[in-house]
Write a protein that holds these residues in place. Structure first.
Motif, PDB file in Angstrom:
ATOM      1  N   VAL A  62       0.971  -1.194  -0.097  1.00  0.00           N
ATOM      2  CA  VAL A  62      -0.084   0.180  -0.110  1.00  0.00           C
ATOM      3  C   VAL A  62       0.896   1.291   0.042  1.00  0.00           C
ATOM      4  CG1 VAL A  62      -1.764   1.453   1.402  1.00  0.00           C
ATOM      5  CG2 VAL A  62      -1.822  -1.115   1.382  1.00  0.00           C
ATOM      6  N   LEU A  63       0.853   2.213  -0.864  1.00  0.00           N
ATOM      7  CA  LEU A  63       1.481   3.402  -0.701  1.00  0.00           C
ATOM      8  C   LEU A  63       0.884   4.109   0.380  1.00  0.00           C
ATOM      9  CD1 LEU A  63       1.275   4.460  -4.489  1.00  0.00           C
ATOM     10  CD2 LEU A  63       3.237   3.247  -3.233  1.00  0.00           C
ATOM     11  N   GLN A  66      -1.928   6.353  -0.410  1.00  0.00           N
ATOM     12  CA  GLN A  66      -3.211   5.731  -0.534  1.00  0.00           C
ATOM     13  C   GLN A  66      -3.823   5.753   0.782  1.00  0.00           C
ATOM     14  OE1 GLN A  66      -1.621   1.921  -2.368  1.00  0.00           O
ATOM     15  NE2 GLN A  66      -3.762   1.914  -3.135  1.00  0.00           N
TER      16      GLN A  66
ATOM     17  N   TYR B   6       2.049  11.461  -8.226  1.00  0.00           N
ATOM     18  CA  TYR B   6       0.892  11.017  -8.026  1.00  0.00           C
ATOM     19  C   TYR B   6      -0.320  11.898  -8.032  1.00  0.00           C
ATOM     20  CZ  TYR B   6      -2.053   8.795  -4.416  1.00  0.00           C
ATOM     21  OH  TYR B   6      -3.235   8.452  -3.699  1.00  0.00           O
ATOM     22  N   ARG B   8      -4.674  11.910  -7.143  1.00  0.00           N
ATOM     23  CA  ARG B   8      -5.936  11.308  -6.613  1.00  0.00           C
ATOM     24  C   ARG B   8      -7.253  11.986  -7.091  1.00  0.00           C
ATOM     25  NH1 ARG B   8      -7.102   8.423  -0.804  1.00  0.00           N
ATOM     26  NH2 ARG B   8      -6.122  10.555   0.008  1.00  0.00           N
ATOM     27  N   LEU B  26      -4.167   3.427 -10.539  1.00  0.00           N
ATOM     28  CA  LEU B  26      -4.028   2.512  -9.500  1.00  0.00           C
ATOM     29  C   LEU B  26      -5.104   2.173  -8.838  1.00  0.00           C
ATOM     30  CD1 LEU B  26      -2.094   1.199  -7.173  1.00  0.00           C
ATOM     31  CD2 LEU B  26      -2.101   3.634  -6.122  1.00  0.00           C
ATOM     32  N   GLY B  29      -3.653  -1.960  -5.974  1.00  0.00           N
ATOM     33  CA  GLY B  29      -2.335  -2.107  -5.992  1.00  0.00           C
ATOM     34  C   GLY B  29      -1.658  -3.474  -5.716  1.00  0.00           C
ATOM     35  N   ILE B  33       1.639  -2.800  -7.390  1.00  0.00           N
ATOM     36  CA  ILE B  33       2.704  -2.282  -6.494  1.00  0.00           C
ATOM     37  C   ILE B  33       3.743  -3.209  -6.770  1.00  0.00           C
ATOM     38  CG2 ILE B  33       3.454  -1.643  -4.268  1.00  0.00           C
ATOM     39  CD1 ILE B  33       0.670  -0.240  -3.928  1.00  0.00           C
ATOM     40  N   MET B  46       0.946   8.277 -11.554  1.00  0.00           N
ATOM     41  CA  MET B  46       0.038   7.288 -11.161  1.00  0.00           C
ATOM     42  C   MET B  46      -1.290   7.826 -10.787  1.00  0.00           C
ATOM     43  SD  MET B  46       0.008   4.286  -9.530  1.00  0.00           S
ATOM     44  CE  MET B  46       1.645   3.899  -8.453  1.00  0.00           C
ATOM     45  N   ASP B  48      -4.445   7.576  -8.820  1.00  0.00           N
ATOM     46  CA  ASP B  48      -5.137   6.423  -7.846  1.00  0.00           C
ATOM     47  C   ASP B  48      -6.636   6.841  -8.005  1.00  0.00           C
ATOM     48  OD1 ASP B  48      -5.929   5.226  -5.645  1.00  0.00           O
ATOM     49  OD2 ASP B  48      -4.662   6.283  -4.178  1.00  0.00           O
ATOM     50  N   GLY B  50      -8.565   5.652  -5.997  1.00  0.00           N
ATOM     51  CA  GLY B  50      -9.330   5.445  -4.695  1.00  0.00           C
ATOM     52  C   GLY B  50     -10.153   6.254  -4.104  1.00  0.00           C
ATOM     53  N   CYS B 104      -8.002  -5.376  -0.207  1.00  0.00           N
ATOM     54  CA  CYS B 104      -7.560  -4.102  -1.072  1.00  0.00           C
ATOM     55  C   CYS B 104      -7.840  -4.514  -2.547  1.00  0.00           C
ATOM     56  CB  CYS B 104      -6.023  -4.081  -1.108  1.00  0.00           C
ATOM     57  SG  CYS B 104      -5.260  -3.673   0.576  1.00  0.00           S
TER      58      CYS B 104
END
Ligand SMILES: Cc1cc2nc3c(=O)[nH]c(=O)nc-3n(C[C@H](O)[C@H](O)[C@H](O)COP(=O)(O)OP(=O)(O)OC[C@H]3O[C@@H](n4cnc5c(N)ncnc54)[C@H](O)[C@@H]3O)c2cc1C
Ligand code: FES
Ligand code: FES
Lengths: 156, 262
Positions: A62-63, A66, B6, B8, B26, B29, B33, B46, B48, B50, B104
């Motif tokens: 997990v980054l 995140q 990165y 988001r 992402l 991951g 990852i 990247m 994300d 999420g 995850c």
């Protein structure tokens, strides 16, 4: 760089990180919470397991980015002062460890397993729940016993 | 890992707007990852997924179960709605990897990656599911195009998957105990379009077995499957199992799935 704010064991932390920073690196190197171990770094062994918003995750996969805005619990956050968490107490009582390297991950997975599982945990459920955690020492017997006792302790 | 920026984004629109030649989405991951750590992949940016609420969640209607791309395996496995509507799908999700991976890893990430040993492709193909991306809809069989390959264009995003409710369905998997991935897995479903049998883990990608579908349509029983030999030609061979072993295993797993439904 990327800005994160993560609540770890009840305490808010803000940092400006290289986006590549793994959650486990943030915990161990930035916060010096070295109870969370890195056994493989390839998502296999589960030694790095922590709770992210209450769920068990492998913090090497997990980054830290995140986890921005989320809550993390590590092995250091389980005990209430001097009083061990019932799962920690059960690992001690039932000798659920030898070298202790896998233990933080085992305990964190076990606690999440009890919380995420509906109904009573059978021995089979416990063994399946440990699919993502490896132990090179014990042969698992006492770990499984400890988790059964710890689960009972958590319900008590 | 090679360095990356990165981002988001908070919506599908923003995620797609950010994407380009060297960006990578992402999700959970759990594949990406480890791959980045090994420097098997790199990304300039990247993206994300999420923080995009519209990509997450499960909705059930009279005829369908719709699952958002960012819904994790554990949520599918534990969903009372999925368990009631498509027990085979909930059971499949609960057999992926381990507890931490299921917390995850996501549906969208699994199908976009299309690992030959990934479990979800079997459910999508057997249940005749439809993949919705940000630009189009695709039947599962057109979505999975080959080993680690899909019909997704660069920058195209899986948004959700719509599963028609089957009459009954089950998944049987034989796991490699070390990796938790399937050596073979068979999903059997009785759908509105008849019986469908889909296999993962054994070949270069998910595939159906028409001969089994035909006999099970006439007689849905384990006895009907006897005498259906699976051709080992083209199946995977590795240190864990020969092609002939996998061919045999497919028969065994199909019988287990049918047994659990009869
Ligand atoms: C120890 C371990 C055991 C495992 N065992 C199994 C198993 O038994 N069965 C199984 O099926 N899987 C298994 N997996 C894989 C797991 O299910 C992964 O979660 C999954 O393959 C990828 O999903 P993810 O959400 O983690 O995606 P990520 O790793 O984040 O992404 C994977 C790829 O998909 C792309 N992507 C992600 N989301 C989207 C989207 N919405 N649209 C377009 N592209 C997207 C990414 O850019 C990337 O290329 C295992 C993984 C581990 C680490
Ligand atoms: S160190 Fe994370 S799984 Fe082994
Ligand atoms: S006690 Fe040594 S690895 Fe588990």
């Amino acid at each position: 760089m990327t800005k994160v704010s993560i609540t770890v064991n009840g305490q808010a932390h803000a940092a400006d990180l290289d986006p590549r920073t793994l959650l486990v690196e943030f915990l161990r190197e930035n916060l010096r919470l070295t109870g969370t171990h890195v056994g493989c770094d390839t998502s296999q062994c589960g030694a790095c397991t922590v709770h992210l918003d209450g769920r068990a995750v492998k913090s090497c996969t997990v980054l830290a980015a995140q986890a921005d805005g989320k809550t993390v619990t590590t092995i250091e956050g389980l005990a209430a002062g001097e009083t061990l968490h019932p799962m920690q107490a059960a690992f001690r009582e039932h000798h659920g460890l030898q070298c202790g390297f896998c233990t933080p991950g085992m305990v964190m997975t076990a606690v999440a397993l009890v919380q995420q599982h509906e109904g009573a945990l059978s021995e089979h459920d416990i063994r399946e729940g440990l699919d993502g955690n490896m132990c090179r020492c014990t042969g698992y017997q006492n770990i499984v016993r400890a988790i059964a006792a710890g689960a009972a302790g958590m319900k008590a | 890992m090679y360095a990356f920026d990165y981002q988001r984004p908070a919506s599908v629109k923003d995620a797609v707007a950010l994407s380009g030649d060297e960006t990578v989405f992402l999700a959970g991951g759990q594949t990406l990852i480890p791959t980045l750590k090994q420097r098997l992949r790199q990304a300039s940016v990247m993206i994300d997924l999420g923080a995009i609420p519209e990509l997450r969640g499960i909705t059930v209607t009279a005829d369908t179960v719709t699952i958002g791309a960012m819904t994790c395996h554990a949520d599918v496995a534990m969903s009372p709605d999925v368990r009631a509507a498509i027990p085979g799908l909930a059971s499949l999700a609960g057999q992926i990897g381990d507890l931490q991976v299921r917390n995850c890893g996501t549906l969208g990430g699994s199908i976009a990656n299309n690992d030959p040993a990934a479990d979800y492709p079997a459910a999508l193909v057997a249940l005749n599911a439809v993949v919705h991306t940000n630009t189009r809809t695709l039947p599962a069989e057109d979505f999975f195009t080959g080993m680690f390959e899909t019909a997704l264009a660069p920058g195209e995003l899986v948004v959700k998957v719509v599963f028609p409710k089957p009459r009954r369905s089950a998944f049987a998997k034989f796991r490699n105990p070390a990796s938790r991935y399937a050596i073979a897995g068979v999903f059997v479903a009785e759908t509105g379009d008849g019986i469908r049998v889909a296999v993962i883990g054994a070949g270069p990608g998910v595939f159906r077995i028409p001969a089994m579908e035909e006999v099970l349509t006439k007689d849905f029983s384990v006895a009907a499957l006897t005498g259906i030999a699976v051709d080992a030609d083209g199946l995977n061979e590795d240190m864990h199992a020969t092609a002939a072993y996998r061919a045999h295993l497919i028969g065994v797993l199909a019988a287990r799935a049918v047994t659990s439904l009869t």
